[in-house]
Design an enzyme around this catalytic site. Structure first.
Site, PDB file in Angstrom:
ATOM      1  N   SER A   1       0.860  -1.191   0.000  1.00 33.33           N
ATOM      2  CA  SER A   1       0.000   0.000   0.000  1.00 33.33           C
ATOM      3  C   SER A   1       0.888   1.230   0.000  1.00 33.33           C
ATOM      4  O   SER A   1       2.053   1.162   0.414  1.00 33.33           O
ATOM      5  CB  SER A   1      -0.858  -0.003   1.271  1.00 33.33           C
ATOM      6  OG  SER A   1      -1.495   1.228   1.445  1.00 33.33           O
TER       7      SER A   1
ATOM      8  N   TYR B   1      -1.745  -0.980  10.769  1.00 30.50           N
ATOM      9  CA  TYR B   1      -1.922  -1.187   9.325  1.00 30.50           C
ATOM     10  C   TYR B   1      -0.724  -0.629   8.545  1.00 30.50           C
ATOM     11  O   TYR B   1      -0.143  -1.326   7.717  1.00 30.50           O
ATOM     12  CB  TYR B   1      -3.224  -0.530   8.835  1.00 30.50           C
ATOM     13  CG  TYR B   1      -3.508  -0.788   7.373  1.00 30.50           C
ATOM     14  CD1 TYR B   1      -4.007  -2.020   6.954  1.00 30.50           C
ATOM     15  CD2 TYR B   1      -3.253   0.186   6.410  1.00 30.50           C
ATOM     16  CE1 TYR B   1      -4.247  -2.272   5.611  1.00 30.50           C
ATOM     17  CE2 TYR B   1      -3.496  -0.055   5.062  1.00 30.50           C
ATOM     18  CZ  TYR B   1      -3.984  -1.278   4.670  1.00 30.50           C
ATOM     19  OH  TYR B   1      -4.218  -1.536   3.336  1.00 30.50           O
TER      20      TYR B   1
HETATM   21  N1  NAP Z   1      -8.839  -0.736  -0.959  1.00 29.47           N
HETATM   22  C1  NAP Z   1      -7.795   0.029  -0.775  1.00 29.47           C
HETATM   23  O1  NAP Z   1      -7.895   1.273  -0.802  1.00 29.47           O
HETATM   24  C2  NAP Z   1      -6.449  -0.588  -0.541  1.00 29.47           C
HETATM   25  C3  NAP Z   1      -5.338   0.257  -0.567  1.00 29.47           C
HETATM   26  C4  NAP Z   1      -4.078  -0.284  -0.357  1.00 29.47           C
HETATM   27  C5  NAP Z   1      -3.936  -1.646  -0.153  1.00 29.47           C
HETATM   28  N2  NAP Z   1      -5.040  -2.452  -0.112  1.00 29.47           N
HETATM   29  C6  NAP Z   1      -4.834  -3.875   0.144  1.00 29.47           C
HETATM   30  O2  NAP Z   1      -5.473  -4.638  -0.853  1.00 29.47           O
HETATM   31  C7  NAP Z   1      -5.787  -5.926  -0.334  1.00 29.47           C
HETATM   32  C8  NAP Z   1      -7.211  -6.286  -0.686  1.00 29.47           C
HETATM   33  O3  NAP Z   1      -8.080  -5.407   0.008  1.00 29.47           O
HETATM   34  P1  NAP Z   1      -9.438  -4.850  -0.588  1.00 29.47           P
HETATM   35  O4  NAP Z   1      -9.356  -3.389  -0.594  1.00 29.47           O
HETATM   36  O5  NAP Z   1      -9.817  -5.578  -1.821  1.00 29.47           O
HETATM   37  O6  NAP Z   1     -10.425  -5.234   0.615  1.00 29.47           O
HETATM   38  P2  NAP Z   1     -11.568  -6.334   0.782  1.00 29.47           P
HETATM   39  O7  NAP Z   1     -12.612  -6.156  -0.247  1.00 29.47           O
HETATM   40  O8  NAP Z   1     -11.959  -6.234   2.214  1.00 29.47           O
HETATM   41  O9  NAP Z   1     -10.813  -7.712   0.498  1.00 29.47           O
HETATM   42  C9  NAP Z   1      -9.991  -8.333   1.445  1.00 29.47           C
HETATM   43  C10 NAP Z   1      -9.814  -9.790   1.043  1.00 29.47           C
HETATM   44  O10 NAP Z   1      -8.921 -10.400   2.001  1.00 29.47           O
HETATM   45  C11 NAP Z   1      -9.504 -11.608   2.443  1.00 29.47           C
HETATM   46  N3  NAP Z   1      -9.106 -11.945   3.811  1.00 29.47           N
HETATM   47  C12 NAP Z   1      -9.122 -11.158   4.907  1.00 29.47           C
HETATM   48  N4  NAP Z   1      -8.736 -11.867   5.990  1.00 29.47           N
HETATM   49  C13 NAP Z   1      -8.465 -13.123   5.553  1.00 29.47           C
HETATM   50  C14 NAP Z   1      -8.042 -14.316   6.184  1.00 29.47           C
HETATM   51  N5  NAP Z   1      -7.805 -14.375   7.515  1.00 29.47           N
HETATM   52  N6  NAP Z   1      -7.857 -15.420   5.418  1.00 29.47           N
HETATM   53  C15 NAP Z   1      -8.098 -15.382   4.101  1.00 29.47           C
HETATM   54  N7  NAP Z   1      -8.503 -14.303   3.433  1.00 29.47           N
HETATM   55  C16 NAP Z   1      -8.693 -13.181   4.169  1.00 29.47           C
HETATM   56  C17 NAP Z   1     -11.021 -11.379   2.361  1.00 29.47           C
HETATM   57  O11 NAP Z   1     -11.670 -12.631   2.191  1.00 29.47           O
HETATM   58  P3  NAP Z   1     -12.583 -13.348   3.307  1.00 29.47           P
HETATM   59  O12 NAP Z   1     -13.166 -12.295   4.184  1.00 29.47           O
HETATM   60  O13 NAP Z   1     -13.604 -14.096   2.507  1.00 29.47           O
HETATM   61  O14 NAP Z   1     -11.640 -14.265   4.011  1.00 29.47           O
HETATM   62  C18 NAP Z   1     -11.129 -10.559   1.093  1.00 29.47           C
HETATM   63  O15 NAP Z   1     -11.211 -11.391  -0.036  1.00 29.47           O
HETATM   64  C19 NAP Z   1      -5.482  -5.857   1.163  1.00 29.47           C
HETATM   65  O16 NAP Z   1      -4.216  -6.424   1.426  1.00 29.47           O
HETATM   66  C20 NAP Z   1      -5.448  -4.368   1.438  1.00 29.47           C
HETATM   67  O17 NAP Z   1      -4.648  -4.041   2.563  1.00 29.47           O
HETATM   68  C21 NAP Z   1      -6.292  -1.944  -0.309  1.00 29.47           C
END
Ligand code: NAP
Length: 239
Positions: free
Chosen positions: A132, A145
């Site tokens: 990130s 985080y």
């Molecule tokens: N959105 C942003 O602005 C942003 C910015 C920078 C980085 N990121 C990073 O991008 C990645 C994806 O996030 P997102 O924004 O797409 O959020 P999201 O929609 O909440 O997706 C998170 C994913 O991680 C999975 N997950 C969480 N805990 C888990 C566990 N214990 N075991 C297995 N899977 C798990 C969830 O699946 P289940 O709940 O089904 O397990 C879900 O598929 C993350 O690493 C986040 O930090 C996001």
């Protein structure tokens, strides 16, 4: 065609990565805890999708699941370590911090080690880590985080150096998104430059296919990265 495993494919960025990569003909091994979401995605993608329910904090099961998906897909070219969580405001501080460390740090490190071992033996492969822009910052409100994402980027840099000492063609791609629309950011206030998930993931796919060492998503976040690097600590302390 290439074969890829994606952790955290049940929503947001991981789900969109699965859809866009499958559209390009990749076989996609999908994981996450919400089985019904994985079943839906399998229905949508069809034959190119394989899935297993997985909590990435269960390292022993993760080893089995990755092996099973590799067997079903007939190999592995790219491991995308995307699963991640942010602060859970409904939980006591320490419990939320501990969960973030378990998923974003420990499970990420486990996935890196699994993929590195596999690709070293195979002689080639690509590991993509979802860091990130937060990796360059230290937030008072979300210190766990930001620290967890700093760990991810720093760990990948270390592995990139490790690769140079071995005889294997392994690419380590560090993706550093700014704000992207997803369940993770649903309740985050004061966001700016929020990118639609499909647009952000198109840029991610490009960076992966070009075997970039790192990429800011969307591109304008390079400016913030540059500012983060040149701004003195005492200025950050006052923000
Ligand atoms: N959105 C942003 O602005 C942003 C910015 C920078 C980085 N990121 C990073 O991008 C990645 C994806 O996030 P997102 O924004 O797409 O959020 P999201 O929609 O909440 O997706 C998170 C994913 O991680 C999975 N997950 C969480 N805990 C888990 C566990 N214990 N075991 C297995 N899977 C798990 C969830 O699946 P289940 O709940 O089904 O397990 C879900 O598929 C993350 O690493 C986040 O930090 C996001």
């Amino acid at each position: 065609m290439k074969k890829v495993i994606i952790t955290g494919a049940t929503s947001g960025i991981g789900r969109e990565l699965a859809v866009q990569l499958a559209d390009k003909g990749y076989s996609v091994g999908l994981t996450g805890r919400r089985t019904e979401r994985l079943e839906e995605l399998k229905q949508e993608i069809g034959d190119l999708a394989f899935f297993r329910t997985l909590d990435v904090t269960d390292h022993e099961r993760a080893e089995h699941v990755y092996d099973e998906l590799i067997n079903e897909m007939g190999g592995l070219d790219i491991m995308i370590l995307n699963a991640g969580i942010g602060k859970d405001k409904l939980l006591p501080h320490w419990i939320s911090d501990k969960q973030t460390i378990e998923v974003n740090v420990l499970a990420f490190a486990h996935g890196m080690n699994f993929a590195f071992r596999y690709f070293k033996k195979q002689g080639h492969g690509q590991i993509v880590g979802m860091s990130s822009i937060a990796s360059l910052l230290a937030s008072g409100r979300a210190s766990t985080y930001t620290a967890s994402k700093h760990f991810i980027s720093n760990y990948m840099t270390g592995f990139r150096r490790k690769v140079k000492r071995i005889k294997a063609d392994i690419t380590i791609t560090d993706l550093r998104p700014g704000f992207i629309k997803s369940e993770l950011t649903d309740n985050v206030k004061n966001m700016f430059w929020v990118a639609p998930t499909d647009k952000a993931v198109r840029q991610m796919v490009k960076a992966i296919e070009r075997k970039k060492s790192h990429a800011y998503i969307t591109k304008r976040w390079r400016l913030v990265a540059w500012l983060a690097k040149i701004t003195p600590q005492f200025v950050w302390d006052r923000i």
